[in-house]
Design an enzyme around this catalytic site. Structure first.
Site, mmCIF file in Angstrom:
data_model
loop_
_atom_site.group_PDB
_atom_site.id
_atom_site.type_symbol
_atom_site.label_atom_id
_atom_site.label_comp_id
_atom_site.label_asym_id
_atom_site.label_seq_id
_atom_site.Cartn_x
_atom_site.Cartn_y
_atom_site.Cartn_z
ATOM 1 N N SER A 1 0.844 -1.192 0.000
ATOM 2 C CA SER A 1 0.000 0.000 0.000
ATOM 3 C C SER A 1 0.879 1.241 0.000
ATOM 4 O O SER A 1 2.016 1.213 0.490
ATOM 5 C CB SER A 1 -0.896 0.000 1.246
ATOM 6 N N TYR B 1 -1.188 0.084 10.524
ATOM 7 C CA TYR B 1 -1.303 -0.476 9.175
ATOM 8 C C TYR B 1 -0.097 -0.089 8.323
ATOM 9 O O TYR B 1 0.487 -0.931 7.621
ATOM 10 C CB TYR B 1 -2.596 0.012 8.529
#
Length: 236
Positions: free
Chosen positions: A144, A157
């Site tokens: 990501s 995250y």
């Protein structure tokens, strides 16, 4: 000829979103797909779509990636049945919750790292020999933009994806002299359940659908692929 004809591919998190889209695309390209996720119902829906489109069935493996010993058992089962694995897609990921680093729940932190980092380490550890047994092994892991772009309250995250990138790129360097090619894909902003969890007020109909990012996965899974140790960004 289909680009993945005769290939055996394992895809995690294949019950919905990007994982399900990649599974369907790989099957359409001729691969036999082994699909894992925690929910049997979601896996069966993906399998139904594959059967409708191709007339072929997937191999379904309900699996909680946090139960690491089960990953080892899956590796043994794939060896016993196929003797090799041509493609692995480490797609499964979790967000759990957003919050400031200084006040973040340690249980949520651990759960994120268990799935986003440690499970992928265990996949590499369990399937390395099977990927090397292929004439053109391919490993693809989903990362990501959060791995390199800090954003408030996304610390857990983001840290997990940064750790994943470093681990996978290091692994790629270690096996550079083998036929195995290892890369990461950053699909960008895609209409997924994880995205909706992080941005609950967002209109997902305006976002890129999961099916639109599958070209990058096919490119990296193709036996003709020469890319190695890269982070491939689908949406710049």
């Amino acid at each position: 000829m289909s680009r993945l004809a005769g290939r055996i591919a394992l895809i995690t998190g294949a019950s919905r979103g990007i994982g399900a889209a990649v599974a369907k695309r790989f099957a359409a390209e001729g691969a036999h797909v082994i699909l894992t996720a925690r929910t049997s119902g979601g896996l069966e829906e993906t399998d139904d779509a594959i059967r409708t489109a191709t007339g072929q069935s997937a191999t379904l493996v309900p699996l909680d990636l946090r139960k690491f010993d089960q990953i080892d058992q899956l590796g043994q089962a794939v060896f016993d049945r196929f003797r090799r694995l041509d493609i692995i897609v480490g797609n499964a990921g979790v967000l759990e919750a957003l919050g400031p680093v200084a006040q973040y729940d340690p249980k949520h932190w651990q759960r994120i790292f268990d799935v986003n980092v440690t499970a992928n380490f265990r996949l590499i550890r369990s399937f390395d020999r099977l990927l090397r047994a292929s004439d053109a092994g391919r490993a693809v892991f989903v990362t990501s933009g959060a791995a390199t772009a800090p954003y408030p309250y996304w610390g857990a995250y983001a840290a997990s994806k940064a750790a994943l990138e470093m681990m996978v790129r290091t692994y790629a360097m270690e096996i550079a002299r083998s036929p195995l090619k290892v890369n990461l894909v950053d699909p960008g902003v895609v209409a997924t359940r994880l995205r909706a969890q992080g941005f609950p007020g967002e209109d997902q109909s305006r976002l890129t659908p999961p099916e639109a990012v599958t070209d990058a996965f096919v490119d990296l899974a193709d036996p003709a692929c020469t890319r190695h140790g890269e982070v491939v960004r689908v949406q710049e």
